[in-house]
Design a protein around this motif. Structure first.
Motif, PDB file in Angstrom:
ATOM      1  N   UNK A 137       0.840  -1.191   0.000  1.00 54.26           N
ATOM      2  CA  UNK A 137       0.000   0.000   0.000  1.00 54.26           C
ATOM      3  C   UNK A 137       0.882   1.250   0.000  1.00 54.26           C
ATOM      4  N   UNK A 138       0.408   2.268  -0.683  1.00 50.06           N
ATOM      5  CA  UNK A 138       1.189   3.489  -0.842  1.00 50.06           C
ATOM      6  C   UNK A 138       0.919   4.436   0.325  1.00 50.06           C
ATOM      7  N   UNK A 139       1.961   5.167   0.707  1.00 50.86           N
ATOM      8  CA  UNK A 139       1.908   6.130   1.814  1.00 50.86           C
ATOM      9  C   UNK A 139       0.704   7.075   1.677  1.00 50.86           C
ATOM     10  N   UNK A 140       0.510   7.635   0.490  1.00 54.68           N
ATOM     11  CA  UNK A 140      -0.561   8.624   0.304  1.00 54.68           C
ATOM     12  C   UNK A 140      -1.946   7.996   0.494  1.00 54.68           C
ATOM     13  N   UNK A 141      -2.067   6.721   0.097  1.00 52.82           N
ATOM     14  CA  UNK A 141      -3.342   6.012   0.279  1.00 52.82           C
ATOM     15  C   UNK A 141      -3.643   5.841   1.763  1.00 52.82           C
ATOM     16  N   UNK A 142      -2.633   5.446   2.527  1.00 47.13           N
ATOM     17  CA  UNK A 142      -2.806   5.300   3.981  1.00 47.13           C
ATOM     18  C   UNK A 142      -3.184   6.634   4.619  1.00 47.13           C
TER      19      UNK A 142
ATOM     20  N   UNK B 110       9.639  -2.450  14.881  1.00 46.55           N
ATOM     21  CA  UNK B 110       9.203  -3.719  15.481  1.00 46.55           C
ATOM     22  C   UNK B 110       9.260  -4.870  14.478  1.00 46.55           C
ATOM     23  N   UNK B 111       9.667  -4.579  13.251  1.00 41.42           N
ATOM     24  CA  UNK B 111       9.795  -5.634  12.228  1.00 41.42           C
ATOM     25  C   UNK B 111       8.462  -6.076  11.643  1.00 41.42           C
ATOM     26  N   UNK B 112       7.419  -5.265  11.804  1.00 48.53           N
ATOM     27  CA  UNK B 112       6.087  -5.693  11.367  1.00 48.53           C
ATOM     28  C   UNK B 112       5.744  -5.235   9.950  1.00 48.53           C
ATOM     29  N   UNK B 113       6.425  -4.207   9.481  1.00 52.20           N
ATOM     30  CA  UNK B 113       6.236  -3.768   8.092  1.00 52.20           C
ATOM     31  C   UNK B 113       7.592  -3.536   7.434  1.00 52.20           C
ATOM     32  N   UNK B 114       7.577  -3.534   6.092  1.00 48.73           N
ATOM     33  CA  UNK B 114       8.753  -3.194   5.306  1.00 48.73           C
ATOM     34  C   UNK B 114       8.391  -1.942   4.517  1.00 48.73           C
ATOM     35  N   UNK B 115       9.296  -0.972   4.505  1.00 48.71           N
ATOM     36  CA  UNK B 115       9.044   0.285   3.784  1.00 48.71           C
ATOM     37  C   UNK B 115      10.009   0.369   2.609  1.00 48.71           C
ATOM     38  N   UNK B 116       9.472   0.585   1.424  1.00 50.46           N
ATOM     39  CA  UNK B 116      10.316   0.703   0.235  1.00 50.46           C
ATOM     40  C   UNK B 116      10.002   1.999  -0.497  1.00 50.46           C
ATOM     41  N   UNK B 117      11.055   2.664  -0.944  1.00 43.68           N
ATOM     42  CA  UNK B 117      10.863   3.902  -1.712  1.00 43.68           C
ATOM     43  C   UNK B 117      11.077   3.581  -3.196  1.00 43.68           C
ATOM     44  N   UNK B 118      10.328   4.246  -4.032  1.00 45.94           N
ATOM     45  CA  UNK B 118      10.492   4.002  -5.463  1.00 45.94           C
ATOM     46  C   UNK B 118       9.839   5.116  -6.261  1.00 45.94           C
ATOM     47  N   UNK B 119       9.648   4.872  -7.525  1.00 50.83           N
ATOM     48  CA  UNK B 119       9.050   5.873  -8.410  1.00 50.83           C
ATOM     49  C   UNK B 119       7.838   5.310  -9.097  1.00 50.83           C
ATOM     50  N   UNK B 120       6.857   6.176  -9.310  1.00 50.24           N
ATOM     51  CA  UNK B 120       5.766   5.847 -10.203  1.00 50.24           C
ATOM     52  C   UNK B 120       5.744   6.990 -11.188  1.00 50.24           C
ATOM     53  N   UNK B 121       6.273   6.766 -12.401  1.00 54.11           N
ATOM     54  CA  UNK B 121       6.518   7.870 -13.327  1.00 54.11           C
ATOM     55  C   UNK B 121       7.581   8.759 -12.700  1.00 54.11           C
TER      56      UNK B 121
ATOM     57  N   UNK C 171       6.942  10.595 -10.005  1.00 55.26           N
ATOM     58  CA  UNK C 171       6.570  10.815  -8.612  1.00 55.26           C
ATOM     59  C   UNK C 171       7.273   9.784  -7.721  1.00 55.26           C
ATOM     60  N   UNK C 172       7.851  10.254  -6.592  1.00 51.70           N
ATOM     61  CA  UNK C 172       8.426   9.288  -5.646  1.00 51.70           C
ATOM     62  C   UNK C 172       7.284   8.667  -4.852  1.00 51.70           C
ATOM     63  N   UNK C 173       7.450   7.404  -4.570  1.00 52.46           N
ATOM     64  CA  UNK C 173       6.414   6.678  -3.835  1.00 52.46           C
ATOM     65  C   UNK C 173       7.041   5.949  -2.659  1.00 52.46           C
ATOM     66  N   UNK C 174       6.273   5.812  -1.594  1.00 57.10           N
ATOM     67  CA  UNK C 174       6.699   5.008  -0.459  1.00 57.10           C
ATOM     68  C   UNK C 174       5.692   3.877  -0.310  1.00 57.10           C
ATOM     69  N   UNK C 175       6.208   2.651  -0.406  1.00 54.54           N
ATOM     70  CA  UNK C 175       5.335   1.487  -0.342  1.00 54.54           C
ATOM     71  C   UNK C 175       5.501   0.792   0.998  1.00 54.54           C
ATOM     72  N   UNK C 176       4.389   0.334   1.534  1.00 56.14           N
ATOM     73  CA  UNK C 176       4.373  -0.350   2.830  1.00 56.14           C
ATOM     74  C   UNK C 176       3.843  -1.768   2.631  1.00 56.14           C
TER      75      UNK C 176
END
Lengths: 110, 110
Positions: free
Chosen positions: B31-36, B57-68, B70-75
Motif C-alpha cells: 500500500x502506498x503512503x498517500x493512500x494510507x 518492530x519488524x512488522x512492516x517493510x518500507x520501500x521507496x520508489x518511483x511511479x513515473x 513521482x516518488x512513492x513510499x510502499x508499505x
C-alpha cells in the motif's frame, strides 16, 4: 470510499488497558479496584490514571465505600460507557471482517 | 482465573492508527503512503511516526520508489506483521465474546 473502521474507534475506549477495564466492568456490572488491578496486571497508579480518563469522559462512575473495615473503590459503567463499549465492539467487528476478507477491492493498490 | 484477553493485546499493533495501517496493508498486500494517509485521515508526520514504530518492530517493510516521476513510499506487512495482526484479531475476538456473554461468572463481583 466508505470510512475505514479504524477511523471510528474512540481512543478513550480503544486503548488496551481501558478496553480491558470497560470489558470487565460490563461483565461484572460493578467491579472493585483491586480486582481490576490483579486481572489487568497493573500498578495502582497506572490503573488510577486510566480510571480517571474514563471517569472524566463520563464512561464510568467511581464510588468509595467499605467492605468490613477495608475501604473499597467500586467502578461501574455509566449508560454512556455501555454505549461507547457497544460502539467499540461494532467497529472492531467491521475491522475484523475487513481483515478476514483479505485483499478487498476497495483497498487494493491503485 | 484465565488471563484476560486485554492482557494479550500488543500495544504496538492495538493502537488505533497502527491497527488501521496493518489492516489496510494486509488487505492491499502493498500500500502506498498517500493512500494510507488519506484513508486514515492523518498528517504525513503522524503517519510517518506510526510507520516508524511498526518498521522498528519488524512488522512492516518500507520501500521507496518511483511511479513515473513521482516518488512513492510502499508499505508491506512482513511475515511477523501478518502473524501479529492474526494474534491481535484472535485476542479481539475473545474480548468481543466476553463482552457479548455479558455478566460472566469468572468476572463477577466476589
Amino acid at each position: 470510499m466508505t470510512d475505514h473502521p479504524a477511523n471510528g474507534l474512540d481512543e478513550i475506549v480503544h486503548q488496551r488497558v481501558r478496553l480491558g477495564i470497560m470489558t470487565i466492568a460490563h461483565q461484572a456490572r460493578q467491579v472493585e479496584f483491586a480486582f481490576l488491578r490483579t486481572t489487568l496486571q497493573l500498578t495502582a497508579g497506572n490503573l488510577g490514571q486510566h480510571l480517571a480518563v474514563l471517569e472524566k469522559a463520563g464512561l464510568i462512575r467511581i464510588e468509595k465505600g467499605y467492605e468490613g473495615k477495608r475501604t473499597c473503590t467500586w467502578v461501574t459503567l455509566t449508560a454512556a460507557g455501555q454505549a461507547a463499549l457497544r460502539a467499540e465492539i461494532a467497529q472492531l467487528k467491521q475491522l475484523i471482517q475487513q481483515v478476514e476478507e483479505g485483499a478487498a477491492a476497495t483497498a487494493a493498490d491503485p
